[in-house]
Design an enzyme around this catalytic site. Structure first.
Site, PDB file in Angstrom:
ATOM      1  N   ARG A  25       0.813  -1.209   0.000  1.00  0.00           N
ATOM      2  CA  ARG A  25       0.000   0.000   0.000  1.00  0.00           C
ATOM      3  C   ARG A  25       0.850   1.264   0.000  1.00  0.00           C
ATOM      4  NH1 ARG A  25      -2.706  -4.218   1.880  1.00  0.00           N
ATOM      5  NH2 ARG A  25      -4.999  -4.251   1.818  1.00  0.00           N
ATOM      6  N   GLY A  93      -2.013 -11.814  -5.512  1.00  0.00           N
ATOM      7  CA  GLY A  93      -3.382 -11.348  -5.692  1.00  0.00           C
ATOM      8  C   GLY A  93      -3.546  -9.886  -5.329  1.00  0.00           C
ATOM      9  N   ARG A 121      -8.267 -16.807  -9.953  1.00  0.00           N
ATOM     10  CA  ARG A 121      -9.006 -16.222  -8.824  1.00  0.00           C
ATOM     11  C   ARG A 121     -10.164 -15.359  -9.332  1.00  0.00           C
ATOM     12  NH1 ARG A 121      -4.914 -14.362  -3.986  1.00  0.00           N
ATOM     13  NH2 ARG A 121      -3.450 -16.094  -4.122  1.00  0.00           N
ATOM     14  N   ASP A 288      -6.125 -15.250   6.833  1.00  0.00           N
ATOM     15  CA  ASP A 288      -4.737 -15.690   6.689  1.00  0.00           C
ATOM     16  C   ASP A 288      -4.184 -16.323   7.964  1.00  0.00           C
ATOM     17  OD1 ASP A 288      -4.570 -14.975   4.052  1.00  0.00           O
ATOM     18  OD2 ASP A 288      -3.613 -13.045   4.415  1.00  0.00           O
TER      19      ASP A 288
END
Length: 407
Positions: A25, A93, A121, A288
């Site tokens: 990010r 991803g 995906r 996760d």
């Protein structure tokens, strides 16, 4: 690469690698800013390298230093000339979903490539949103292609598929002319990751406002470069917290106790699993954590654990519900797989044996933790998969007393 792990007690101090979620990010926010930013406390996992390569393909300039990255941003300006860029996302991803909307804004489109598992995906929220706006969204044997220009407006999407779609829009919509809104049509899962996105954007000066059911995003924004430092990663620390619950003595250092990382929830989950009786954990906001929790639960002698609301794990680097079940059972555990949850019956000890990482970094680390409480060695195929997020994992594991050799 195959690792042979001989059971041993882990002991000592370790600082987890930088938060991959934060580094992604911060790099993207810096690449969209005006001027040069310095992002420190970085590590070159395969996913971060994928994001860097894609940002450079979009026109940003990145200088890679030992543990920091200098980024000269695009200032939100459109990329000029050269046709559509090809962005190789490898197995990331986050890279793929974060940069699809940005590529439309900056380049009018792009072709995205990557591993077969990544390209499989689901991307339906983007496909529907873009097709409603006359933006081409297509997939073929070579990857995924988008073409067109986004216009400001109202973007409705589900919150229970992946928060990564929300993050991708939050990066791109401030650059459009005119105000936009993101509105969720179902409750948001993994909301902590959106909090990290908003934290990064606001640190660089972007303006985004919460509204009921979503966010209001003013258009025409241009934010300025700044220096930023990533935190240590709670999602990697989770494996050491699980190891401690199994009788090891690892001191985890460098973590921010006030972090917005959703995987900080591991601390509360570990305490829950230390308690008596059956424990049911809702992992919808932190999926996760399931491999680390499964390692602890498998050795929670005489007690059952339910890891609930985990269906999205079937769409990760592996089908993690299936991989966790298969590999812990192969070591002598007792795990029941269900469509959206696991039921794990704890044992005193696992026997060890042959296991496969399924090309999934978190499955490899789960098995390394479980090996510390096995009665015999664990032969792990695919040990190199940790490169995706934690390149130094095996070095840290050995430094803590883990006995591992490689074939």
């Amino acid at each position: 690469m195959t690792a042979v792990i001989t059971p041993s007690r882990l002991e000592g101090a370790v600082t987890p690698p930088p938060s991959k979620s934060q580094v992604h990010r911060l790099l993207i926010a810096a690449a969209l800013a005006q001027g040069e930013s310095l992002i420190s406390n970085t590590a070159y996992s395969q996913d971060i390298l994928a994001t860097l390569d894609c940002l450079e393909a979009l026109g940003a300039c990145a200088v890679r230093e030992e543990n920091r990255i200098r980024i000269r941003g695009l200032g939100g300006a459109a990329r000029r000339g050269g046709g559509f860029p090809v962005l190789n996302c490898r197995e990331s991803g986050s890279t793929l979903r974060f940069l699809i909307p940005a590529a439309l804004v900056l380049a009018g489109g792009a072709r995205f490539t990557g591993s077969d598992r990544l390209m499989e995906r689901p991307q339906e929220p983007y496909a529907r949103l873009f097709q409603e706006r006359g933006v081409e969204f297509s997939r073929d044997g070579r990857g995924l292609r988008v073409c067109g220009r986004l216009a400001a407006g109202e973007f409705r999407l589900p919150g229970n598929v992946s928060s990564q779609f929300v993050t991708g829009l939050l990066f791109a919509l401030p650059l459009l002319e005119g105000e936009s809104r993101i509105l969720l049509t179902s409750p948001l899962e993994s909301g902590g990751y959106v909090d990290l996105t908003l934290q990064a954007l606001r640190a660089f000066g972007a303006e985004i406002h919460p509204v009921p059911g979503g966010w209001r995003v003013p258009g025409g924004q241009r934010w300025q470069a700044r220096d930023a430092e990533a935190e240590a990663d709670y999602s990697q620390a989770a494996f050491f917290f699980a190891a401690n619950a199994l009788g090891n003595a690892v001191e985890v250092t460098g973590l921010n106790p006030d972090s917005l990382q959703g995987d900080r929830k591991m601390l509360a989950f570990v305490r829950r699993l230390r308690g008596p009786g059956t424990a049911e954990l809702d992992v919808s906001q932190c999926p996760d954590l399931v491999p680390a929790l499964a390692a602890q639960a498998a050795l929670r002698a005489g007690r059952a654990t339910v890891l609930a609301n985990a269906a999205r794990l079937r769409l990760k680097e592996s089908d993690r519900l299936s991989a966790v079940t298969r590999e812990l059972n192969a070591l002598g555990g007792r795990v029941e797989e269900h469509p959206d949850h696991l039921v794990i019956y704890g044992a005193d000890c696992l026997r060890g044996g042959a296991a496969d990482a399924h090309n999934d970094h978190r499955i490899a680390m789960m098995l390394a933790v479980a090996a510390s409480r096995c009665g015999g060695p664990v032969t792990l195929t695919g040990a190199e998969s940790v490169q995706k997020s934690y390149p130094g994992f095996w070095e840290d594991y050995a430094r803590l007393g883990g006995r591992v050799s490689f074939v």
